[in-house]
Design a protein around this motif. Structure first.
Motif, short mmCIF file in Angstrom:
data_model
loop_
_atom_site.label_atom_id
_atom_site.label_comp_id
_atom_site.label_asym_id
_atom_site.label_seq_id
_atom_site.Cartn_x
_atom_site.Cartn_y
_atom_site.Cartn_z
N ALA A 199 15.59 -2.05 -7.58
CA ALA A 199 14.94 -0.99 -6.82
C ALA A 199 15.51 -0.89 -5.41
CB ALA A 199 13.43 -1.25 -6.77
N ARG A 200 15.78 0.34 -4.98
CA ARG A 200 16.29 0.58 -3.63
C ARG A 200 15.50 1.71 -2.99
NH1 ARG A 200 19.37 3.32 -7.14
NH2 ARG A 200 20.03 5.44 -6.58
N VAL A 201 15.45 1.71 -1.68
CA VAL A 201 14.69 2.72 -0.94
C VAL A 201 15.39 4.07 -1.01
CG1 VAL A 201 13.85 3.41 1.35
CG2 VAL A 201 13.75 1.00 0.65
N VAL A 202 14.62 5.13 -1.26
CA VAL A 202 15.18 6.48 -1.21
C VAL A 202 14.55 7.32 -0.10
CG1 VAL A 202 16.00 6.62 -3.57
CG2 VAL A 202 13.65 7.27 -3.06
N ARG A 203 13.28 7.06 0.23
CA ARG A 203 12.68 7.81 1.32
C ARG A 203 11.29 7.25 1.63
NH1 ARG A 203 8.64 11.49 0.18
NH2 ARG A 203 8.39 12.20 -1.98
N PRO A 204 10.73 7.61 2.80
CA PRO A 204 9.35 7.24 3.08
C PRO A 204 8.40 8.16 2.31
CG PRO A 204 10.25 8.43 4.93
CD PRO A 204 11.39 8.22 3.96
N GLU B 140 0.81 -1.21 0.00
CA GLU B 140 0.00 0.00 0.00
C GLU B 140 0.85 1.27 0.00
OE1 GLU B 140 -3.73 2.00 2.45
OE2 GLU B 140 -2.56 0.42 3.39
N GLY B 141 0.55 2.16 -0.93
CA GLY B 141 1.19 3.46 -0.97
C GLY B 141 2.63 3.48 -1.45
N ALA B 142 3.20 2.33 -1.80
CA ALA B 142 4.58 2.31 -2.28
C ALA B 142 4.68 2.95 -3.65
CB ALA B 142 5.10 0.88 -2.33
N ASP C 276 9.40 -7.68 -3.12
CA ASP C 276 8.29 -6.90 -2.60
C ASP C 276 8.75 -5.50 -2.17
OD1 ASP C 276 6.87 -9.22 -2.98
OD2 ASP C 276 6.47 -9.59 -0.86
N LEU C 277 7.87 -4.52 -2.38
CA LEU C 277 8.14 -3.15 -1.97
C LEU C 277 7.32 -2.82 -0.73
CD1 LEU C 277 8.14 -1.30 -5.42
CD2 LEU C 277 9.98 -2.61 -4.32
N ASP C 278 7.97 -2.26 0.29
CA ASP C 278 7.31 -1.95 1.55
C ASP C 278 6.29 -0.84 1.39
OD1 ASP C 278 8.84 -3.86 2.86
OD2 ASP C 278 10.37 -2.41 3.46
N ALA C 279 5.29 -0.85 2.26
CA ALA C 279 4.23 0.15 2.22
C ALA C 279 4.78 1.55 2.44
CB ALA C 279 3.16 -0.18 3.27
#
Length: 198
Positions: A187-192, A162-164, A175-178
């Protein structure tokens, strides 16, 4: 081939060691291939050229061929849906221009999920350690308020929570975190992302 892959290929996919997929044989049954041939002609003739506002007409055609389509979804004529019975779209969800919805396995877009132009949603792959090059499928789920930006790729078995957000031209095989923004390949995390609901 592993027992896990056998389980995932059990529905609708032929055993490549018997059908000869690696030698040019079929990976799907004749009935399945004929259904897709009719679907492709119908979409080409009656939908692919239609102007953007004709979303209700395209929803009708997809439902006619077995897709589960919610209210006020937007599906553009240039989108390619490989096998409509494997597509489920929630209310207000979007399949943008020239999306490749490669629905060899189940693809679910929940309410308000947004898939932008040129995105590839790919549920099928091959067992590269199998001499028969067995095809297998794993479902994709794009959850509420998630956004897949232009030209991104979502691979088999991925859930975009949700909301990713998956940024433009990014590639997701996990999987991509909410409520998290991802970019790059892989794909890598850049920010919430700020949470909201409608």
């Amino acid at each position: 081939m592993s027992s896990k892959l056998k389980t995932e290929t059990a529905k609708g996919v032929l055993d490549a060691s018997k059908s000869g997929g690696v030698h040019g044989g079929a990976y799907f049954s004749l009935k399945h291939r004929l259904f897709r041939a009719v679907w492709n002609v119908v979409w080409l003739v009656f939908a692919s050229w239609t102007p953007p506002p004709l979303h209700p007409w395209r929803r009708f055609l997809l439902r006619l061929f077995g897709a589960k389509i919610g209210k006020r979804t937007r599906i553009y004529g240039s989108a390619r849906i490989w096998y409509p019975p494997n597509l489920e779209m929630g209310d207000y969800s979007v399949l943008g221009w020239k999306v490749n919805c490669y629905s060899q396995g189940k693809i679910v877009l929940e309410d308000y999920a947004n898939v932008a132009q040129y995105v590839h949603l790919v549920t099928g792959s091959h067992d590269i350690d199998d001499p028969s090059f067995q095809l297998y499928t794993k479902p994709i789920r794009i959850c509420r308020h998630a956004w897949i930006a232009s030209d991104a790729f979502v691979g088999p078995g991925v859930t975009v929570h949700e909301g990713a957000v998956l940024g433009g031209r990014a590639v997701a095989f996990r999987d991509l975190d909410a409520w998290t923004v991802y970019v790059g390949n892989p794909a890598r995390v850049v920010r919430p992302r700020k949470r909201f609901d409608l």
